[in-house]
Every structure is written in structure tokens, then in C-alpha cells.
Design a protein around this motif. Sequence first.
Motif, short mmCIF file in Angstrom:
data_model
loop_
_atom_site.label_atom_id
_atom_site.label_comp_id
_atom_site.label_asym_id
_atom_site.label_seq_id
_atom_site.Cartn_x
_atom_site.Cartn_y
_atom_site.Cartn_z
N GLY A 113 -26.51 -1.60 -36.80
CA GLY A 113 -25.94 -0.45 -37.49
C GLY A 113 -24.57 -0.06 -37.01
O GLY A 113 -24.17 1.10 -37.18
N ALA A 153 -29.51 1.94 -43.45
CA ALA A 153 -30.22 2.82 -42.53
C ALA A 153 -30.81 4.00 -43.29
O ALA A 153 -30.31 4.40 -44.34
CB ALA A 153 -29.28 3.31 -41.43
N ASN A 154 -31.89 4.57 -42.72
CA ASN A 154 -32.46 5.76 -43.33
C ASN A 154 -31.69 6.99 -42.87
O ASN A 154 -30.81 6.90 -42.01
CB ASN A 154 -33.95 5.87 -43.00
CG ASN A 154 -34.22 6.04 -41.51
OD1 ASN A 154 -33.32 6.36 -40.74
ND2 ASN A 154 -35.46 5.80 -41.10
N GLU A 158 -32.21 5.15 -38.48
CA GLU A 158 -32.95 3.92 -38.18
C GLU A 158 -32.48 2.80 -39.11
O GLU A 158 -32.49 2.96 -40.33
CB GLU A 158 -34.45 4.15 -38.36
CG GLU A 158 -35.28 2.90 -38.15
CD GLU A 158 -36.72 3.09 -38.60
OE1 GLU A 158 -37.50 2.13 -38.50
OE2 GLU A 158 -37.06 4.20 -39.07
N VAL A 159 -32.06 1.67 -38.54
CA VAL A 159 -31.59 0.54 -39.34
C VAL A 159 -32.80 -0.18 -39.93
O VAL A 159 -33.65 -0.70 -39.22
CB VAL A 159 -30.75 -0.44 -38.50
CG1 VAL A 159 -30.29 -1.61 -39.37
CG2 VAL A 159 -29.54 0.28 -37.91
N GLY A 189 -30.92 2.95 -48.40
CA GLY A 189 -31.63 3.47 -47.23
C GLY A 189 -32.40 4.74 -47.55
O GLY A 189 -33.55 4.91 -47.13
#
Length: 527
Positions: A113, A153-154, A158-159, A189
Motif C-alpha cells: 500500500g 485498500a479498504n 487494510e490492503v 476497496g
Amino acid sequence: MAETDIRSGSEADLRARLAQAQAALAEEVRKSETLARVTAAVASSHDVDDCVQAAIDGARQIISAAYGAFFYNLVAEDGESYALYRLSGAPDEAFAKLPMPRKTEVFAPTFEGQGVVRSDDITLDPRYGRNAPRRGMPPGHLPVRSYLALPVANPQGEVLGGLFFGHPEPGRFSARDEALLVGLASQVGVTIESIRINAAAMDELAQRRRAEERLKFALDSGRMGSWDLDVATRAYEASDLCKTNYGRRPDQDFTFADLIATIHPEDRPRIMTAIEAAIRDGADYDVEYRVVLPHGETRWLHARGRAAQVAGDGGVRRLAGVSLDITDRKRGEERQKLLVNELNHRVKNSLATVQSIAAQTLRSSTPEFFREAFEARLVALSHTHDLLTRESWEGASLREVFDGELRAMAGEDRVVFDYTADLRLNPKAAVALGMGIHELATNASKYGAWSVPGGRVAVAWRQYSNQLRLTWTEQGGPRVREPARRGFGARLLERGLAAELSGAVELTYDESGLVCHMALPLRALEP
């Protein structure tokens, strides 16, 4: 002339630049419209597969990439590995035999990320080819020069994976392409996270429903109804089975007042006290009580509950629990109590009978023959008890009593029965007649018809309106003489059996064989 050429050249350049500007504008409009359409498709996806496929297919159209792929960020036991989730612009077989990418210097920024990696020619990038053993793309890999990779990513950072695009020609992806896809990657994401959350929520809901179904099945299987009482408002909610336990239909209203009114008047004060104690002390509620159903039937219920939603001041807001119809159990307990009392009574009677048998046998036998006679009479008593035990001490038939006593003393060809209907005897009558029949059979075996080869016994009985008349007749035995004194068997028949069953028994010592006449009231014989 020269001036005309200069003017003409300027106009041509202007038209060319205008055409280029119009083409660039058209391309920008196409990309923007495509991005808007793809972003909407991604945002409206309810499945991760559909979301990712829409993203890589649309992104390829936006930046005119030859290939697109989404690698899902997975962590294996031996470290991080990246699974190919979806592919666009090439068949799945293109990656089927290739190993998954590792966290090389080229891939690491995407999977960690760190940011976007864009290269006009990835093969000339200083980070390319620095990892053994392949030092670059493995054999059979799709040809890639232009390279663009974006982390997905979210919202929490988090990737989840990465979007990768390639083209066999160099210099195909611009800074504008990168900027457009950054927004799309962000939307991917967000959508994946939303799908995950929704899936988790749906899974939790499904688990709750399954748990509720299992609970309902368990309650229904156990014939338990659930209930809930609001302490403040006295609002009472009852399940269908709970209503059934109180004699109500599922579609009928059933209030707390209805519940209290259904409880048997004698049990109502005790139940109200238990409810008030549970509310006041926050204690468990565990009571058994009778209810009177609307049609008048009385049944037993067992209700269990627990205080819930304790307020800040310590007060209880709810009582919730289950109710179970225990009528069959209660009836079984009553029956068991009666059986125990009956057993005690029968044991006392049996002991009294044994005591009487022992005393009478000792009085009428010499010491050397006492044991044989006493044991024979005890065995006869046990035969009748065995028969009654098989019938749960509810009674036995007259023919079964005869068969049990005569089976060991005479063959089937030495007894003739004559009767129109069998008779069901109560336990007391079965024991008394069993002992009497034993004495007749013992006498026939020792001294009467069965003491010689050709002797037989005829047994006949008839039932009249209120009386059983039974006759035992011996034939073909030795000549009979009336004894000088009455032994135990004669006294048991003429006095004991007659008195026990409130009837009359007469022994006739005919020369051709002993005859026993019995006249016994049916009320003393039948269950």
C-alpha cells in the motif's frame, strides 16, 4: 506569393492543432464517461467477483490496456502470497501455469500500500529483474512493457490486493490514466469492504435464524412454550405452544390476566408469591402448578423463568422463560406412589400368607416332611406372583392360573377343561385360587387321580349373573375314603379360600374320586 504560403501554412497548423485538441477532448470525454459508468457498476456490485471483474474490464477500456488483473492479498503459512482473483484481456490459461507473484521490489509497493507504480517500460525500471531465480518475467508470461499497478485498500487502510495493467508496447499509460484509476481503485476497496460487511451481517443473521430455528425446534420437541413478561406494564407475550399449554389457540389473545385466571384457585396465591419474589429479588422463577383449561380439564404445568434487563436501581424489567406440560409426569408420579403403597400392602400380605403357610404346614406335617411341603407351597405362590408380575399386577385369567399350577404336575392329556368363557381375576383372587388349585393338584398327584396311570381330572366352570361356579372332579384314581381329620389343604380350601373370596367351597369324597365345588361371587374375583 510568399505571404500567401505563410498564411496557408498557419491555417493548416491551426486546423491540425484544433483537430488534435478535439480528439484529445473526445478521448477525455470517453474516459470520463467510461469511468463514471464503471464506478457506478463497481459501487452497485453485491458480489466481489462481479465488483473486481467490472473494475478491470472498465479500467482496460479507460486506459486502453492490453491486460488487466486483480491479485488478492493473501497470507500463506510460509509468508505472503498473492492469488490471481480475476483476469481481463487474456484467457485464464495465461496465468494457469505461472507461479504467483512474490513481494519483489516491483510488487512490494503495491501489496504494502505504499503507492502507485507506473512505468513506460517496466523492463528498464531499476527495480526490475533483481530477484532470483528468474530475474524478471518467467517464461510464457504475457508480454508487458507499459506497466501500471495500484493498491486496493479498504477505508481502514487494510490492503486487500492490487489492480495491475499492462501493454506490450512502451509508453502507453499517462499520468492522467493513473489519476483516473486511483479513484476507481479507491471505490473498489470501499465496495469490497461493504460487500464483506454485508456478507458478515447476512451470515450473522442467518446464524441467528438457524439458532432461533434450532431453539424453536428444541422447544417444540420438548413441548416447551416460551413466554416474556414486562414487569412494569404487565405485557405478556406467549409463543404458540405456550398458549396451547393453557388451552388457547395460537391466534387467540392471551394476557397476563388470562394466565393468572387459568391457574387453579388453590395454586394461584403460591404462584403470585413466586412471581413477586422473582421480581423483587431478581431470583429465578421455578414453579409447578395446576391450570384449568377453558373446557374444564385440569393439567399440570412447570414454568421456569429468569430476571432480565436489570435497571440501574437494581429493579427487574423483564421475566422470561419457558412452560412445560408435565401432566403425564405428575400422573406417573401419582401412579408410582399408588404402586409403592400397593407394593407395601402386597408384601405385607405375602409375608402374612407365607407365615400362615409355614404355621399350617408345620401343624399338619411331621418335621421330616415339613421342608418338602413348605417349599412346594412357596413355589406355587411364586408361580402366581410371576404371572401377576408379567401382567403388571393388574390381574390374570383363571385359565392362566390353572395352567401355571398344573403344568408341572400333569400332562395336557390328564386334564380336561370345560368352560364357555375365561374370567379375568384380580390379584387377590388370583393368589387365593392359585394356592387352592395347588392343594388340589398336590392331593391328586399323591393320593388321587394322578397317582395312577389312567387317572384324569375334569375342570369346569360357568359364570352366572353374580357368581362363578367351578367344579374339580377326579376320575380313574384309587377308591376314595373321607379322611378322619382335615389336613391343611382341606382347611385352606373350605375355610381359607371361602373366607378370602366371600364364597363357599365344598369337598365331596366320592368313591370314584374327589370332587370340589366352588361358588364364588364375581365381585370378589373381577378387577
